[in-house]
Design a protein around this motif. Sequence first.
Motif, mmCIF file in Angstrom:
data_model
loop_
_atom_site.group_PDB
_atom_site.id
_atom_site.type_symbol
_atom_site.label_atom_id
_atom_site.label_comp_id
_atom_site.label_asym_id
_atom_site.label_seq_id
_atom_site.Cartn_x
_atom_site.Cartn_y
_atom_site.Cartn_z
ATOM 1 N N THR A 135 6.157 1.128 1.564
ATOM 2 C CA THR A 135 5.875 2.381 0.858
ATOM 3 C C THR A 135 6.516 2.326 -0.520
ATOM 4 O OG1 THR A 135 5.956 3.583 2.950
ATOM 5 C CG2 THR A 135 6.057 4.908 0.972
ATOM 6 N N GLY B 75 14.805 4.696 -1.078
ATOM 7 C CA GLY B 75 14.788 4.169 -2.410
ATOM 8 C C GLY B 75 13.400 3.612 -2.798
ATOM 9 N N ILE C 258 1.523 15.362 3.427
ATOM 10 C CA ILE C 258 2.770 15.428 4.203
ATOM 11 C C ILE C 258 3.434 16.785 4.016
ATOM 12 C CG2 ILE C 258 5.040 14.350 4.529
ATOM 13 C CD1 ILE C 258 3.961 11.817 3.288
#
Length: 367
Positions: free
Chosen positions: A132, A101, A225
């Motif tokens: 994050t 979330g 990523i």
Amino acid sequence: MNAKVIPIRTLPPVHAVPAVPTGMPAPSGRLADVRGRPLHDLRMSITDRCNFRCTYCMPKSVFDKDYQYLPHKSLLSFEEITRLARVFAAHGVEKIRLTGGEPLLRKNLEVLIEMLAGITAHSGKPIDLTLTTNGSLLAKKARALKAAGLQRLTVSLDSLDDAVFRAMNDVDFPVADVLAGIDAAVAAGFSQVKVNMVVKRGVNDGDVLAMARRFKGSGHIVRFIEYMDVGSSNGWRMDDVAPSAEIVRMISSEMPLVEAEANYSGEVAERWAYRDGSGEIGVISSVTQAFCSDCSRARLSTEGKLYTCLFAQSGHDLRALIRDGRSDEELAAAIAGVWGTRNDRYSELRTEATARAPKIEMSYIGG
Ligand code: SAM
């Protein structure tokens, strides 16, 4: 009779209350699993809600207005989160990352940060506390987060091309506001921000060079990523993955890179430094170069389920133990029992078939 068909994507997470082994030694700060991997990092998801609908993470087709988020009473309270964090620290956790979330959506987050920032690792060092975020609320909250004791920040930003970014977050959120969030973080004292870019082939792989150029020399570190098969809702295909090796080659052909040493064993990102000394990038290659062999991360879901792998299908219900009145010693024993029997290495065994198996969504388990 017509049996109701439940689509895979709505399968509820499976979990069991872990055993509380008796006669366990007190935590020594050196817990290891059956493959000898220590417990070093803890990722805590503090909300399963997000204000973005990134197409690869919380697609609108699944996370729509009817989606059932966790009710407030299911969430671990700040006291429960802090208590578990202390027990994990006793077992050797040195780094805690808050995630979700979108963690900045959790009310009074600064209070939680202040509580966690006071925790000391078993080694005697203060816990390395980081978070994050998608950056959307950072301009408003950066100062309060810093003042509360947050040490480091990672901001996700998948493109500098406004049209591409708006389409990927799928709520029409502009690039400029995330960049303003990063500027606010710097002004608040977060001197070096990590910037996460998930690279999806054919979607934003054309923006890799622009991202590298933008942050080269800024002191910030972009981490590219590989798009992963987390959860069951994003329709992942191997063809959508842009391998890290390709990204390093692409950047290095314009801005030469040299491989740099890991900061510590088990670090997720592989580091590459610009040859001219103007900073570094990271690549996270969990698809093409699985790093299960030194994975030292545990994950705690928003409702207190412990997962020993991002790709797990089931978790261990620590909240049940807490709400059943168990002591810290008993919680420590339960965690030791789970970690001590951990044997998972999903990314090393990944195939197109395993990628299709139902898994816990990243928004629930925490990215
Ligand atoms: N809302 C916060 C954010 O946007 O950073 C924290 C949660 S988010 C799940 C954490 C990170 O996971 C983000 O950098 C996101 O881009 C990444 N992520 C989500 N789904 C992913 C996937 N399928 N593959 C790779 N990374 C993913």
